[in-house]
Write an enzyme that holds these catalytic residues in place. Structure first.
Site, PDB file in Angstrom:
ATOM      1  N   ASP A 171      64.571  27.249   0.381  1.00 30.80           N
ATOM      2  CA  ASP A 171      64.257  28.491   1.098  1.00 30.80           C
ATOM      3  C   ASP A 171      65.111  29.513   1.605  1.00 30.80           C
ATOM      4  O   ASP A 171      65.485  30.568   1.457  1.00 30.80           O
ATOM      5  CB  ASP A 171      62.930  28.075   1.945  1.00 30.80           C
ATOM      6  CG  ASP A 171      61.935  27.500   1.487  1.00 30.80           C
ATOM      7  OD1 ASP A 171      62.122  27.207   0.346  1.00 30.80           O
ATOM      8  OD2 ASP A 171      60.985  27.249   2.218  1.00 30.80           O
ATOM      9  N   GLU A 403      61.987  14.971   6.514  1.00 33.55           N
ATOM     10  CA  GLU A 403      62.128  15.926   5.183  1.00 33.55           C
ATOM     11  C   GLU A 403      63.261  16.074   4.978  1.00 33.55           C
ATOM     12  O   GLU A 403      63.562  16.182   3.639  1.00 33.55           O
ATOM     13  CB  GLU A 403      61.449  17.343   6.124  1.00 33.55           C
ATOM     14  CG  GLU A 403      61.247  18.264   5.181  1.00 33.55           C
ATOM     15  CD  GLU A 403      60.760  19.686   5.955  1.00 33.55           C
ATOM     16  OE1 GLU A 403      60.797  19.595   6.947  1.00 33.55           O
ATOM     17  OE2 GLU A 403      60.456  20.596   4.979  1.00 33.55           O
TER      18      GLU A 403
END
Ligand code: GLC
Length: 438
Positions: A171, A403
């Site tokens: 992203d 994550e």
């Protein structure tokens, strides 16, 4: 933790994140819906202990496919108000072929499902049963690849564009920084949710989000028509990770159709795409000064001469010849592989913009490590592959199924921590199960 306990914990994470609708969320709170490439990696993990859930993961994604073959990056099967932008933001009904039944986004993510089907075939005990499953789903994946080559390759180069940074899966990579400089989006008024779950210093900034939202607004104003988007989107990029996943998936479809039999036309078409794509990939995306694959900014007609973990993913798809592969590994070793670093940082640690704590601007991600591990094995760089695998397991063992992870070894000394972002993150769990069973 010993191997058995790690496996047990990983399984617990996946089962906790599995939803009654038949798919797995990436992470509670932070990502409460179905994400496309997450589901692919998750299905690989599930296939190690519950093949029915793995199949259901794929099915719940394919159900959302549009009439033109497009598969969205988020499917909103369920309600949740913990994520922005949610189900009512994307207005995909603007596209005449969008799913009428499932709300989704109008952007996509790396096309992993082809090779995931091959992984399911490899892992399933009952080969007849899994082949039957694959046989009835494979045409949807083929149709998705057909969509990419017919809608996302405007110059007929065999390379497909992404029109949003969220399509890349990486992203807020520094790759896009110069593109943001060409844009001047409004200062949108919206309620971000991610920073209520995770420390804001580990996430993109508000201004970055303005750019992300702006591109979606532009796509909406094009009614999600790919041809108009290709003309108007300020973001239009050939991404080596995205294209490598497409090529790897093409290869898997060719193998699987071969096993199924009698699908000569589709195999021939896939082989044609494959040959053309491989050539353009090497001609256009390999930088001979950096000795790495890089991104290409189509909108501004220029290569983006920066290295990231995406640069090494073409190994997985067999894209470089041996000579290029050797150069690529040297780059990996020299820039990312110092003895004080865990492999593989998501952005070049020798660059000024490297940030070891911030999302895709530096931290290690488990899915990229898995892809690169497989690539290294494919070219028999066994020592480097072993190191990558051991370090991946070590990070999870130290920090849990986070994550993303700080690549600097020093931060873990004296009881320090370097695991960031969401907790009990599904693909971290799924792919550790696969790595531990290699
Ligand atoms: C983040 C990641 C993306 C992933 C999503 C769900 O947005 O950048 O790659 O698919 O989270 O886990």
């Amino acid at each position: 933790m010993n191997k058995d306990n790690l496996l047990k914990e990983a399984k617990r994470v996946l089962l906790d994140n599995f939803q009654p609708e038949g798919f797995t969320i990436p992470c509670k709170g932070l990502y409460p819906f179905q994400w496309k490439w997450d589901s692919g990696f998750i299905a690989i993990g599930l296939a190690h202990f519950d093949i029915e859930k793995a199949k259901s993961e794929i099915d719940s994604l394919l159900k959302s496919q549009w009439g033109n073959g497009f598969i969205p990056h988020i499917v909103f099967h369920n309600d949740s108000d913990t994520y922005f932008p949610g189900p009512d933001f994307h207005h995909t009904y603007l596209h005449p072929e969008a799913s009428k039944k499932y709300k989704s986004s109008g952007i996509t993510q790396p096309p992993v499902i082809g090779f995931v089907l091959e992984e399911l075939y490899r892992l399933a005990e009952d080969k007849d049963d899994i082949l039957c499953f694959i046989e009835s789903r494979i045409d949807s994946v083929y149709k998705n690849h057909h969509y990419f080559y017919s809608h996302r390759d405007p110059f007929d180069e065999g390379l497909v564009y992404i029109y949003h940074n969220w399509e890349s899966g990486t992203d807020n990579s520094p790759m896009w920084d110069h593109i943001w400089e060409t844009m001047d989006p409004p200062d949108y008024d919206f309620q971000r949710k991610d920073t209520t779950h995770v420390d804001a210093s580990q996430r993109p900034t508000k201004r970055e989000y303005d750019h992300y939202i702006n591109i979606i607004e532009i796509a909406k104003s094009c009614n999600y028509d790919d041809r108009l988007i290709a003309e108007r989107s300020p973001f239009l990029v050939y991404d080596p990770l995205f294209n490598a996943m497409l090529l790897k998936s093409n290869e898997s479809l060719i193998k699987l159709y071969g096993i199924i039999g009698d699908q000569y036309e589709k195999v021939e078409q896939l082989e044609k795409w494959q040959e053309k794509s491989k050539k353009s990939f090497n001609d256009k995306l390999f930088d001979h000064n950096l000795n790495a694959y890089i991104h290409y900014d189509i909108r501004n007609s220029k290569p983006i001469p920066l290295i990231s973990s995406s640069s090494f993913t073409p190994l997985f798809a067999g894209i470089p010849n041996k000579e290029k592969a050797v150069k690529l590994i040297q780059t990996l070793q020299e820039r990312f592989g110092g003895e004080n670093s865990y492999l593989c940082a998501s952005f070049d640690p020798t660059e000024e913009r490297f940030n070891p704590k911030k999302y895709w601007r530096g931290p290690v991600w488990i899915n990229l490590n898995w892809i690169i591990y497989k690539g290294l094995k494919r070219y028999s760089f066994d020592e480097m592959a072993e190191r990558l695998k051991n370090e991946t397991v070590e990070l999870i063992d130290k920090e849990g199924f986070k994550e993303y992870f700080d690549p600097r070894k020093e931060v873990y000394k004296n009881q320090g921590h370097g695991g960031y972002g969401g907790n009990d993150f599904s693909w971290s769990a799924a792919l550790i199960i696969d790595l531990l069973n290699q």
